[in-house]
Design a protein around this motif. Structure first.
Motif, PDB file in Angstrom:
ATOM      1  N   ALA A 193       0.837  -1.200   0.000  1.00  0.00           N
ATOM      2  CA  ALA A 193       0.000   0.000   0.000  1.00  0.00           C
ATOM      3  C   ALA A 193       0.873   1.252   0.000  1.00  0.00           C
ATOM      4  CB  ALA A 193      -0.928  -0.010   1.217  1.00  0.00           C
ATOM      5  N   GLY A 194       1.970   1.222   0.775  1.00  0.00           N
ATOM      6  CA  GLY A 194       2.885   2.371   0.802  1.00  0.00           C
ATOM      7  C   GLY A 194       3.507   2.637  -0.560  1.00  0.00           C
ATOM      8  N   SER A 201       1.759   9.651  -5.494  1.00  0.00           N
ATOM      9  CA  SER A 201       1.868  10.925  -4.737  1.00  0.00           C
ATOM     10  C   SER A 201       0.579  11.185  -3.968  1.00  0.00           C
ATOM     11  CB  SER A 201       2.169  12.099  -5.691  1.00  0.00           C
ATOM     12  OG  SER A 201       3.375  11.871  -6.379  1.00  0.00           O
ATOM     13  N   ALA A 202       0.090  10.136  -3.293  1.00  0.00           N
ATOM     14  CA  ALA A 202      -1.169  10.225  -2.543  1.00  0.00           C
ATOM     15  C   ALA A 202      -0.953   9.615  -1.164  1.00  0.00           C
ATOM     16  CB  ALA A 202      -2.288   9.501  -3.293  1.00  0.00           C
ATOM     17  N   PRO A 203      -0.324  10.367  -0.249  1.00  0.00           N
ATOM     18  CA  PRO A 203       0.040   9.792   1.057  1.00  0.00           C
ATOM     19  C   PRO A 203      -1.136   9.330   1.903  1.00  0.00           C
ATOM     20  CG  PRO A 203       0.365  12.178   1.011  1.00  0.00           C
ATOM     21  CD  PRO A 203       0.124  11.760  -0.389  1.00  0.00           C
ATOM     22  N   GLY A 204      -2.319   9.874   1.709  1.00  0.00           N
ATOM     23  CA  GLY A 204      -3.469   9.465   2.511  1.00  0.00           C
ATOM     24  C   GLY A 204      -4.371   8.461   1.824  1.00  0.00           C
ATOM     25  N   LEU A 205      -3.948   7.907   0.688  1.00  0.00           N
ATOM     26  CA  LEU A 205      -4.801   7.038  -0.116  1.00  0.00           C
ATOM     27  C   LEU A 205      -5.129   5.730   0.608  1.00  0.00           C
ATOM     28  CD1 LEU A 205      -6.099   6.168  -2.856  1.00  0.00           C
ATOM     29  CD2 LEU A 205      -3.847   5.264  -3.488  1.00  0.00           C
ATOM     30  N   ASN A 206      -6.394   5.360   0.565  1.00  0.00           N
ATOM     31  CA  ASN A 206      -6.814   4.020   0.974  1.00  0.00           C
ATOM     32  C   ASN A 206      -7.002   3.202  -0.296  1.00  0.00           C
ATOM     33  OD1 ASN A 206      -7.959   1.689   1.909  1.00  0.00           O
ATOM     34  ND2 ASN A 206      -9.889   2.618   2.556  1.00  0.00           N
ATOM     35  N   PRO A 211     -13.355   4.623  -5.315  1.00  0.00           N
ATOM     36  CA  PRO A 211     -13.404   6.034  -5.735  1.00  0.00           C
ATOM     37  C   PRO A 211     -12.083   6.768  -5.459  1.00  0.00           C
ATOM     38  CG  PRO A 211     -15.405   5.445  -4.567  1.00  0.00           C
ATOM     39  CD  PRO A 211     -14.467   4.306  -4.387  1.00  0.00           C
ATOM     40  N   GLU A 212     -11.492   6.529  -4.280  1.00  0.00           N
ATOM     41  CA  GLU A 212     -10.219   7.190  -3.970  1.00  0.00           C
ATOM     42  C   GLU A 212      -9.128   6.752  -4.935  1.00  0.00           C
ATOM     43  OE1 GLU A 212      -8.662   7.252  -0.012  1.00  0.00           O
ATOM     44  OE2 GLU A 212     -10.666   7.240   0.908  1.00  0.00           O
ATOM     45  N   LEU A 213      -9.092   5.461  -5.241  1.00  0.00           N
ATOM     46  CA  LEU A 213      -8.044   4.949  -6.121  1.00  0.00           C
ATOM     47  C   LEU A 213      -8.210   5.480  -7.540  1.00  0.00           C
ATOM     48  CD1 LEU A 213      -5.586   3.161  -6.501  1.00  0.00           C
ATOM     49  CD2 LEU A 213      -7.110   1.198  -6.776  1.00  0.00           C
TER      50      LEU A 213
END
Length: 544
Positions: A193-194, A201-206, A211-213
């Motif tokens: 995941a990291g 460049s999406a440090p808070g991405l789940n 939708p977030e991805l």
């Protein structure tokens, strides 16, 4: 054959009806009563095998025959050759609503409407509906096989697949890292995941949030409408490899990780919950444990007991062989003799290559009438007109909005029923174009007749094999003899003493031949098996 009806009553009581007479016994006396009567070989008639039989198995009582009223009610209600009005009467609306028992359900005598169902009344209606049908003999075979499958399903849950928790946990640790605290990701999954967050460049991405991805991919110039592996592989970007790795590991963690072990493995056995005829075609589904989507990653944990083996048998090219049998196409049946039907079609001069045979035949059964599959169809249709004509007529019937039926009489869901949407060919729910809906339904009915008849063949195979295994080996309980532990459409797994492996393999093959004769009568259709005798399920070979 004597039919003994068991009905649930309040207060942990059981109503027993036989030959017009009835009596009551305590639930605690049921196992001893059934064991005493079983020597006479009756057929037990009850509302739902999954509700009654586990109680008997836990007491060491196996039954030879039953009639599952819930399964058969739903089957007969949809069968085109049955007068559905004969199923109507007192309690029939309750039978219409009665669903399958699932692992989370209460014990046998829960406080629900089924306490008021009288098995003998419903059985009389079902027997009358079958007897007055022009397809009575075929429907009789179907309900017997369906009910026997329900017995096999309960026995497989009871016996369980032998499972090495230590092997499974070692596998998980190697792929994911040590077991994490509840609610956290394991180390190697978190590292993947990291990598995804860093490369996007999406440090808070789940990465579990679609939708977030998709939004993060879009910000990096990657325009996709979904995050499926096939779509991701079409993209050239450094994030693809770690993202695919993350998705694979996340799927393992959520579907067959430590929580799965805690819930589904007990006493060294994986005990899934099956639902016979859980799909519209009659194929089985799973009520829990994910038995019908057994992932390759964890199969190495399915290990036979010491001194025992797993006998794994797959039917080669089941559905094409079933098409030959149900259509009565003798030319295709001749091509099906031997281990490889597709090569038989080449040897018959129908097509130039095995790949062409496979493309054309699968295209005919699944409605792939364009492209390379479509180009094969014309020649194959001329060589095997009866077989290809059967699926074409089923497709045309579907396009006219008509229902179709399997060889033994199972009817498909109607176009407007909605339940046919379990087919991958079904259109989106909001599709308004009626022509496209009917074409899609035609693709469904085209395959339904073959897939449903293949499920009937498999049910007959399983029913006969179950009884053959019971006669082998010791005189003890189910688990002490060779016994079924897994079934998936065209595959069985038997847990057997090593010394009986060859005998078990022969009985599996004999049961397959018997199933073919039951369904296709005088037309000889081969059902060759790929048989593996292994210690671990991961070692078993698969058919081409």
């Amino acid at each position: 054959m004597t039919r003994v009806h068991l009905s649930r009553l309040p207060g942990e009581r059981v109503r027993v009806a036989e030959g017009g007479e009835s009596s009551e016994i305590d639930l605690g006396d049921l196992a001893s009563y059934v064991a005493g009567r079983e020597v006479d070989g009756p057929r037990w008639v009850w509302d739902d095998t999954a509700r009654w039989y586990p109680l008997l198995l836990a007491a060491g009582v196996r039954v030879g025959r039953c009639h599952d009223l819930r399964l058969c009610h739903h089957l007969l209600r949809r069968a085109p050759a049955v007068d559905a009005s004969l199923l109507a009467g007192p309690e029939s609306s309750l039978w219409d609503r009665l669903g399958p028992t699932v692992p989370s359900d209460p014990v046998l005598f829960s406080s629900d409407e089924a306490e008021h169902l009288e098995a003998d009344l419903e059985d009389a209606r079902q027997l009358a509906a079958i007897a007055t049908s022009p397809d009575a003999s075929r429907l009789g075979l179907l309900v017997a096989a369906e009910s026997s499958g329900a017995l096999a399903a309960a026995e497989m849950t009871h016996a369980g697949v032998p499972w090495r928790v230590d092997v499974h946990e070692e596998l998980l640790t190697g792929l994911l890292g040590r077991r994490p605290p509840r609610g956290a990701r394991p180390q190697l999954l978190e590292e993947a995941a990291g990598d995804v967050r860093r490369l996007l460049s999406a440090p808070g991405l789940n990465p579990d949030s679609r939708p977030e991805l998709l939004a993060a991919l879009r910000r990096n110039g990657i325009e996709l409408t979904d995050t499926r592996a096939h779509s991701l592989r079409s993209v050239e970007h450094p994030v693809v490899e770690p993202l695919l790795r993350y998705k694979k590991l996340a799927h393992l963690f959520t579907t067959n990780g430590w929580s799965w072990i805690d819930e589904w493995v007990r006493d060294g056995r994986f005990r899934p919950s099956y639902q016979p005829a859980g799909s519209a075609t009659g194929r089985w589904s799973s009520n829990g444990g994910g038995a019908l989507s057994f992932p390759v990653q964890v199969r190495s944990a399915a290990v036979a007991d010491e001194g025992w083996v797993l006998v794994v048998a797959d039917v080669a090219q089941l559905e094409p062989r079933v098409l030959a049998g149900m259509s009565g196409d003798r030319a295709l049946a001749r091509a099906a003799r031997g281990a490889d039907l597709y090569q038989g079609m080449v040897d018959d001069g129908a097509v130039a290559t095995r790949q062409h045979a496979k493309l054309g035949l699968l295209g005919a059964m699944y409605g792939a009438t364009s492209g390379e599959s479509g180009r094969m169809l014309a020649d194959l249709n001329r060589r095997y007109p009866t077989a290809f004509g059967l699926v074409e007529e089923a497709a045309r019937a579907g396009e006219r909005g008509q229902v179709v039926r399997t060889l033994l009489g199972r009817g498909c869901p109607a176009l407007g029923a909605g339940s046919w949407a379990e087919s991958p060919d079904a259109p989106p729910a909001d599709l308004d174009d009626q022509d496209r809906r009917r074409r899609s339904y035609g693709r469904f009915t085209r395959n339904f007749v073959v897939q449903g008849t293949a499920a009937e063949w498999a049910s007959c195979w399983l029913a006969d094999l179950r009884n053959r295994l019971w006669t082998l080996g010791a005189d003890g309980p189910l688990e002490a003899r060779p016994h079924l532990v897994f079934f998936l459409h065209d595959e069985v797994v038997v847990h057997a003493p090593a010394g009986l492996a060859d005998v078990v393999a022969a009985e599996i093959a004999s049961a397959a031949s018997t199933a073919g004769r039951l369904l296709f009568r005088e037309l000889p259709v081969d059902f060759p098996l790929n048989v593996s005798v292994v210690r671990s399920y991961a070692e078993a070979g698969k058919p081409v």
